[in-house]
Write a protein that holds these residues in place. Structure first.
Motif, PDB file in Angstrom:
ATOM      1  N   GLY A   1       0.812  -1.213   0.000  1.00  0.00           N
ATOM      2  CA  GLY A   1       0.000   0.000   0.000  1.00  0.00           C
ATOM      3  C   GLY A   1       0.848   1.267   0.000  1.00  0.00           C
ATOM      4  N   LYS A   2       2.161   1.110  -0.126  1.00  0.00           N
ATOM      5  CA  LYS A   2       3.072   2.270  -0.120  1.00  0.00           C
ATOM      6  C   LYS A   2       2.694   3.321  -1.143  1.00  0.00           C
ATOM      7  CE  LYS A   2       6.953   0.497  -1.471  1.00  0.00           C
ATOM      8  NZ  LYS A   2       6.623  -0.866  -1.825  1.00  0.00           N
ATOM      9  N   GLY A   3       2.405   2.850  -2.363  1.00  0.00           N
ATOM     10  CA  GLY A   3       2.147   3.792  -3.457  1.00  0.00           C
ATOM     11  C   GLY A   3       0.929   4.658  -3.176  1.00  0.00           C
TER      12      GLY A   3
ATOM     13  N   THR B   1      10.195   5.529  -6.114  1.00  0.00           N
ATOM     14  CA  THR B   1      11.548   5.134  -6.528  1.00  0.00           C
ATOM     15  C   THR B   1      11.557   3.746  -7.179  1.00  0.00           C
ATOM     16  OG1 THR B   1      12.175   4.178  -4.385  1.00  0.00           O
ATOM     17  CG2 THR B   1      12.599   6.537  -4.701  1.00  0.00           C
ATOM     18  N   GLY B   2      10.511   2.938  -6.908  1.00  0.00           N
ATOM     19  CA  GLY B   2      10.424   1.629  -7.569  1.00  0.00           C
ATOM     20  C   GLY B   2      10.379   1.777  -9.079  1.00  0.00           C
ATOM     21  N   LEU B   3       9.806   2.918  -9.515  1.00  0.00           N
ATOM     22  CA  LEU B   3       9.696   3.174 -10.950  1.00  0.00           C
ATOM     23  C   LEU B   3      11.084   3.290 -11.604  1.00  0.00           C
ATOM     24  CD1 LEU B   3       7.053   3.439 -12.481  1.00  0.00           C
ATOM     25  CD2 LEU B   3       7.273   5.925 -12.342  1.00  0.00           C
ATOM     26  N   LEU B   4      12.051   3.825 -10.856  1.00  0.00           N
ATOM     27  CA  LEU B   4      13.411   3.940 -11.395  1.00  0.00           C
ATOM     28  C   LEU B   4      13.980   2.537 -11.661  1.00  0.00           C
ATOM     29  CD1 LEU B   4      14.851   6.614  -8.896  1.00  0.00           C
ATOM     30  CD2 LEU B   4      13.857   7.025 -11.146  1.00  0.00           C
ATOM     31  N   TYR B   5      13.795   1.641 -10.658  1.00  0.00           N
ATOM     32  CA  TYR B   5      14.302   0.269 -10.812  1.00  0.00           C
ATOM     33  C   TYR B   5      13.517  -0.487 -11.875  1.00  0.00           C
ATOM     34  CZ  TYR B   5      17.143   1.322  -6.798  1.00  0.00           C
ATOM     35  OH  TYR B   5      18.065   1.894  -5.966  1.00  0.00           O
ATOM     36  N   ARG B   6      12.207  -0.219 -11.951  1.00  0.00           N
ATOM     37  CA  ARG B   6      11.402  -0.866 -12.995  1.00  0.00           C
ATOM     38  C   ARG B   6      11.861  -0.423 -14.389  1.00  0.00           C
ATOM     39  NH1 ARG B   6       6.128  -3.069 -11.527  1.00  0.00           N
ATOM     40  NH2 ARG B   6       6.048  -3.192  -9.268  1.00  0.00           N
ATOM     41  N   ALA B   7      12.161   0.883 -14.529  1.00  0.00           N
ATOM     42  CA  ALA B   7      12.600   1.394 -15.834  1.00  0.00           C
ATOM     43  C   ALA B   7      13.942   0.762 -16.226  1.00  0.00           C
ATOM     44  CB  ALA B   7      12.701   2.915 -15.790  1.00  0.00           C
TER      45      ALA B   7
ATOM     46  N   ASP C   1       8.926   6.918  -1.897  1.00  0.00           N
ATOM     47  CA  ASP C   1       8.626   5.569  -1.434  1.00  0.00           C
ATOM     48  C   ASP C   1       9.499   4.547  -2.133  1.00  0.00           C
ATOM     49  OD1 ASP C   1       6.700   3.806  -3.341  1.00  0.00           O
ATOM     50  OD2 ASP C   1       6.128   5.906  -3.569  1.00  0.00           O
ATOM     51  N   GLY C   2       9.868   3.488  -1.373  1.00  0.00           N
ATOM     52  CA  GLY C   2      10.756   2.472  -1.929  1.00  0.00           C
ATOM     53  C   GLY C   2      11.073   1.387  -0.925  1.00  0.00           C
ATOM     54  N   ARG C   3      12.342   0.989  -0.883  1.00  0.00           N
ATOM     55  CA  ARG C   3      12.774  -0.072   0.036  1.00  0.00           C
ATOM     56  C   ARG C   3      13.855   0.410   1.001  1.00  0.00           C
ATOM     57  NH1 ARG C   3       9.572  -1.541  -3.088  1.00  0.00           N
ATOM     58  NH2 ARG C   3       9.014  -3.613  -3.854  1.00  0.00           N
TER      59      ARG C   3
ATOM     60  N   ALA D   1       9.013 -14.220  -3.781  1.00  0.00           N
ATOM     61  CA  ALA D   1      10.357 -14.237  -4.387  1.00  0.00           C
ATOM     62  C   ALA D   1      10.971 -12.845  -4.313  1.00  0.00           C
ATOM     63  CB  ALA D   1      10.273 -14.703  -5.840  1.00  0.00           C
ATOM     64  N   ARG D   2      10.134 -11.821  -4.566  1.00  0.00           N
ATOM     65  CA  ARG D   2      10.652 -10.440  -4.518  1.00  0.00           C
ATOM     66  C   ARG D   2      11.010 -10.039  -3.095  1.00  0.00           C
ATOM     67  NH1 ARG D   2       8.470  -5.378  -6.822  1.00  0.00           N
ATOM     68  NH2 ARG D   2       6.347  -6.164  -7.007  1.00  0.00           N
ATOM     69  N   ASP D   3      10.154 -10.405  -2.135  1.00  0.00           N
ATOM     70  CA  ASP D   3      10.440 -10.117  -0.724  1.00  0.00           C
ATOM     71  C   ASP D   3      11.802 -10.693  -0.346  1.00  0.00           C
ATOM     72  OD1 ASP D   3       7.950  -9.022  -0.411  1.00  0.00           O
ATOM     73  OD2 ASP D   3       7.170 -10.573   0.933  1.00  0.00           O
TER      74      ASP D   3
HETATM   75  O1   DC Z   1       8.116  -0.628  -5.370  1.00  0.00           O
HETATM   76  P1   DC Z   1       8.155  -1.498  -6.644  1.00  0.00           P
HETATM   77  O2   DC Z   1       7.398  -2.786  -6.461  1.00  0.00           O
HETATM   78  O3   DC Z   1       7.724  -0.764  -7.860  1.00  0.00           O
HETATM   79  O4   DC Z   1       9.716  -1.854  -6.825  1.00  0.00           O
HETATM   80  C1   DC Z   1      10.188  -2.725  -7.834  1.00  0.00           C
HETATM   81  C2   DC Z   1      11.524  -3.332  -7.388  1.00  0.00           C
HETATM   82  O5   DC Z   1      12.524  -2.310  -7.341  1.00  0.00           O
HETATM   83  C3   DC Z   1      11.534  -3.954  -6.005  1.00  0.00           C
HETATM   84  O6   DC Z   1      11.201  -5.325  -6.015  1.00  0.00           O
HETATM   85  C4   DC Z   1      12.942  -3.723  -5.508  1.00  0.00           C
HETATM   86  C5   DC Z   1      13.419  -2.511  -6.261  1.00  0.00           C
HETATM   87  N1   DC Z   1      13.484  -1.307  -5.437  1.00  0.00           N
HETATM   88  C6   DC Z   1      14.597  -1.123  -4.647  1.00  0.00           C
HETATM   89  O7   DC Z   1      15.456  -2.002  -4.575  1.00  0.00           O
HETATM   90  N2   DC Z   1      14.756   0.031  -3.936  1.00  0.00           N
HETATM   91  C7   DC Z   1      13.824   0.989  -3.968  1.00  0.00           C
HETATM   92  N3   DC Z   1      14.018   2.111  -3.274  1.00  0.00           N
HETATM   93  C8   DC Z   1      12.653   0.823  -4.742  1.00  0.00           C
HETATM   94  C9   DC Z   1      12.505  -0.348  -5.460  1.00  0.00           C
END
Ligand code: DC
Length: 205
Positions: free
Chosen positions: A14-16, A33-39, A106-108, A157-159
């Protein structure tokens, strides 16, 4: 006025939604910030080297229409393990965090690595099953064919990858407020997040 809100947590917690609502409420800018990694992940799926893809990322890459698919999410999580990829994206995120008028990122790793001195920090979680159910609904709404079990396996798997990596692993900052959205409606989760930020804001004033 410079005020940075760091919102971290696993996929589909629910971060987004919370970040957008917090940014709108306080009139702050928002960066997913996830969008940066997705791109970057998308460019790698298109055949580029991950580090080169991160170093030459443009605003146009962030507007690619198909960044919200499961395949791109997994590719993002894989490129996010690479230290040089993360390093290439740091300056942009830190400059955004310091922008005049306030910012929500927002991100990780926002509260731990990008903005360890953030004015307010939240770590948003929910059970893997709740998150998979939400993501499944979202993907089916877009006509994407993944089953619930596939989505749950993807989320887990992503977690594991995001939390287990050596570089900037997903972890709650020691001073982050924890917000578990498993049993909350969107409105309740947003209200709690706003209250947490409001508290930090009044102590910062
Ligand atoms: O938030 P998201 O699901 O769009 O992020 C996609 C992937 O990007 C996530 O699995 C891990 C990476 N990510 C990251 O390592 N650091 C961040 N700040 C944001 C995303």
């Amino acid at each position: 006025m410079i005020f940075c809100v760091a919102i971290d947590g696993p996929a589909a917690a629910g971060k987004g939604t919370i970040s957008k609502a917090v940014a709108a409420y306080f009139g702050f800018a928002h960066l997913d910030t996830g969008l940066l990694y997705r791109a970057v992940g998308k460019r790698v799926l298109d055949g580029l080297d991950p580090v080169a893809a991160a170093r030459t990322l443009t605003a146009q890459d962030l507007e690619a229409g198909d960044l919200r698919t499961s395949a791109v999410a997994q590719a993002a999580s894989k490129v996010a393990v690479i230290a040089e990829v993360r390093a290439a994206l740091v300056t942009f995120q830190r400059e955004f965090a310091r922008r005049e008028g306030g910012a929500v990122l927002d991100g990780r790793d926002i509260g731990t690595v990008i903005c360890p001195d953030a004015d307010a920090k939240l770590f948003v979680t929910a059970s893997a099953e709740t998150r998979a159910a939400r993501r499944f609904k979202e993907l089916s709404g877009k006509g994407q064919p993944d089953t619930y079990d596939q989505v749950l396996a993807d989320v887990k798997a992503r977690d594991a990858r995001d939390a287990g990596r050596a570089e900037a692993p997903m972890v709650a900052a020691e001073d982050a407020a924890l917000l578990d959205t498993s049993t909350l409606s969107i409105e309740e989760a947003v209200a709690q997040a706003i209250a947490i930020v409001e508290k930090s804001r009044s102590s910062a004033l």
